[in-house]
Design an enzyme around this catalytic site. Structure first.
Site, PDB file in Angstrom:
ATOM      1  N   ARG A  53      11.140   6.311  27.552  1.00 15.47           N
ATOM      2  CA  ARG A  53       9.862   6.983  27.769  1.00 15.47           C
ATOM      3  C   ARG A  53       9.816   7.542  29.185  1.00 15.47           C
ATOM      4  O   ARG A  53       9.318   8.633  29.433  1.00 15.47           O
ATOM      5  CB  ARG A  53       8.679   6.031  27.556  1.00 15.47           C
ATOM      6  N   TYR A 106      -5.584  30.746  22.650  1.00 16.07           N
ATOM      7  CA  TYR A 106      -5.094  30.090  21.435  1.00 16.07           C
ATOM      8  C   TYR A 106      -6.135  29.084  20.947  1.00 16.07           C
ATOM      9  O   TYR A 106      -6.700  28.312  21.736  1.00 16.07           O
ATOM     10  CB  TYR A 106      -3.768  29.400  21.737  1.00 16.07           C
ATOM     11  N   ASP A 179       0.074  29.961  30.516  1.00 11.76           N
ATOM     12  CA  ASP A 179       0.784  29.689  29.267  1.00 11.76           C
ATOM     13  C   ASP A 179       1.738  30.853  29.034  1.00 11.76           C
ATOM     14  O   ASP A 179       1.311  31.975  28.733  1.00 11.76           O
ATOM     15  CB  ASP A 179      -0.223  29.552  28.119  1.00 11.76           C
ATOM     16  N   LYS A 204       8.271  27.445  20.104  1.00 13.29           N
ATOM     17  CA  LYS A 204       8.287  28.869  19.802  1.00 13.29           C
ATOM     18  C   LYS A 204       9.593  29.511  20.267  1.00 13.29           C
ATOM     19  O   LYS A 204      10.672  29.139  19.818  1.00 13.29           O
ATOM     20  CB  LYS A 204       7.052  29.526  20.413  1.00 13.29           C
TER      21      LYS A 204
END
Length: 383
Positions: A53, A106, A179, A204
Site C-alpha cells: 500500500r 465531468y 485535469d 483513458k
C-alpha cells in the site's frame, strides 16, 4: 534514465522509470504481485519497500514515468481517477474551503464536489473558465483553495487558458489543478504552463486499451508531493501492481496512438461539419471554436474527442443506436471508437444542476481504426 540528458517524449514513455531488471535483464518491469517485503533487520527496508500500500516497485515505475511525461517532480498512481481527485481534495481542503470548477466539468467530478464534499463543508462554484473576469469574481479571498480546470472539457470540449488561470490562482493563494485526461501529456503539459497539480484518469488515453482502471496526480511542488504521498498511503486507494503494469504497457505507445487519434478525429470533424443532419460540431481544432487560438498555443494537436449536436434529443439517440464500428459505451481514449449520449450516460449525474448537458449532444471518442470505416459508419448512422 540519466536525468542530465534531455529525452524526447516517446523515449521517456518507453524508458522513464523502466530500466532493465538488474537481476534478469528483462526490458519490461516485472509485475511485483506482492503485499509485503523481507526487511534487513528491524526497520531496515530493502530498496525502501515494506508494504505494497505504501509503495510497490511496479507502481513506482509507473509513477516515475508519469512524472517524467508531465515534467513534474512527483507522481502518484491511484485505483481510479476519482480516487486521485478524492485524495487531492482531502490533502488541500478543509471544512469551510471553496473550489472554483468548470461549468461543464465531468459529471463524476461534479458529483464528488456536490454530493460528497459539500456535505463536509467544502463548497464549489461552477464558472465559465474561458471568462477570466468571471473566474476572478468567483475567488473568495482566503477561502478559495483551488481553481479546477478541464481543458478540453468533458463533454463540451471547452478550452481554458492554463497560463492565465495559473496567474489568477497564484494571486488568490490557490492551487491550479488541471485535469489533463482528454489531452494526455503528449498533447499538453499543464505544469510547464504554471499549473500546480495535474490529474489523470489513466483509464483513458494513458492506458489506451480499455482494459484497466486507474488515476494519477502529478505535481511540480516537492513539498506538496510529499503531502499527497502521505494521504495516498493513509487513504489507501492505490493502483495495484497489475493495473500499474498494464498502464505502463499502454503508455509506451501513447505518442503514436495520439497521432492516429488526432488524424482520425480531424477527418470525422470534416464529415460532421459538412453533414446536413448535424447542427453544431464542438472541436477545438475548428477555427470558429471560441478556444481555438488558446488550443493552438498550448496543445500540440487537438485530440481524439469530438462532440456534436443534432436537431433534437431523439435524433441524437438514433445516431447512438445506429453505429456499428463506433461502440455504444462510456469511457474514452481507447484504441476502439466509442459513441455515447452524455445526458443519459456519462453526465446523467449532472441532470438538473448547473452542469446539465444538452440532450441533443453526442460524444465521440475517435479510435485508431481505419478512418474510412469510421466515416462510413457515421454516414450510415446519420442517414
Amino acid at each position: 534514465m540519466d536525468e542530465d540528458v534531455q529525452r524526447g517524449f516517446e523515449t521517456l514513455a518507453i524508458h522513464a522509470g523502466q530500466e532493465p531488471d538488474p537481476t534478469t535483464g528483462a526490458v519490461v518491469p516485472p509485475i511485483y504481485q506482492v503485499s509485503t517485503y523481507k526487511q534487513d533487520g528491524v526497520g531496515g527496508l530493502r530498496g525502501g519497500y515494506e508494504y505494497s500500500r505504501s509503495a510497490n516497485p511496479t507502481r513506482t515505475a509507473l509513477e516515475e514515468c508519469l512524472a517524467a511525461l508531465e515534467g513534474g517532480v512527483r507522481a502518484l498512481a491511484f485505483a481510479s481517477g476519482l480516487a486521485a481527485e478524492d485524495t487531492l481534495l482531502r490533502t488541500i481542503c478543509a471544512p469551510g474551503d471553496h473550489i472554483i470548477a468548470p461549468n461543464d466539468a465531468y459529471g463524476g467530478t461534479y458529483r464528488l464536489f456536490s454530493k460528497v464534499y459539500e456535505r463536509w463543508g467544502v463548497t464549489c462554484d461552477p464558472v465559465p473558465l474561458g471568462d477570466l473576469e468571471a473566474v476572478r469574481a468567483a475567488v473568495r479571498e482566503g477561502v478559495t483553495k483551488a481553481i479546477w480546470v478541464e481543458t478540453p472539457t468533458n463533454p463540451l470540449l471547452g478550452i481554458a487558458d492554463i497560463a492565465a488561470l495559473a496567474a489568477i490562482a497564484v494571486e488568490a493563494g490557490a492551487l491550479l489543478v488541471v485535469d489533463n485526461t482528454f489531452a494526455s501529456p503528449y498533447l499538453q503539459q499543464p505544469l510547464t504552463l504554471g499549473a500546480h497539480v495535474v490529474v489523470h484518469s489513466t483509464t483513458k488515453y494513458l492506458g489506451g486499451h480499455s482494459d484497466v482502471v486507474g488515476g494519477a496526480l502529478v505535481t511540480s511542488d516537492a513539498e506538496l508531493g510529499e503531502r499527497l504521498a502521505f494521504h495516498q498511503n493513509a487513504m489507501g486507494a492505490i493502483a495495484g501492481p497489475f493495473d500499474s503494469w498494464l498502464t505502463l504497457r499502454g503508455i509506451k505507445t501513447l505518442g503514436v496512438r495520439m497521432d492516429r487519434h488526432c488524424a482520425n478525429a480531424a477527418a470525422v470533424v470534416k464529415l460532421l461539419t459538412e453533414h446536413p443532419a448535424v447542427r453544431q460540431v464542438l472541436y477545438p481544432g475548428l477555427p470558429d471554436h471560441p478556444g481555438h487560438d488558446i488550443a493552438v498555443k498550448q496543445m500540440r494537436a487537438f485530440g481524439g474527442m469530438v462532440s456534436f449536436r443534432m436537431d433534437s434529443p431523439e435524433a441524437a439517440l438514433r445516431v447512438c443506436e445506429r453505429t456499428k464500428v463506433f461502440t455504444l459505451g462510456e469511457s474514452l481514449g481507447g484504441v476502439e471508437s466509442l459513441i455515447e449520449h452524455p445526458a443519459k450516460m456519462t453526465h446523467a449525474s449532472a441532470a438538473g444542476s448547473p452542469l446539465e448537458v444538452p440532450a441533443d449532444l453526442v460524444r465521440l471518442s475517435v479510435g485508431i481504426e481505419s478512418v474510412e470505416d469510421l466515416l462510413a459508419d457515421l454516414r450510415q448512422a446519420l442517414g
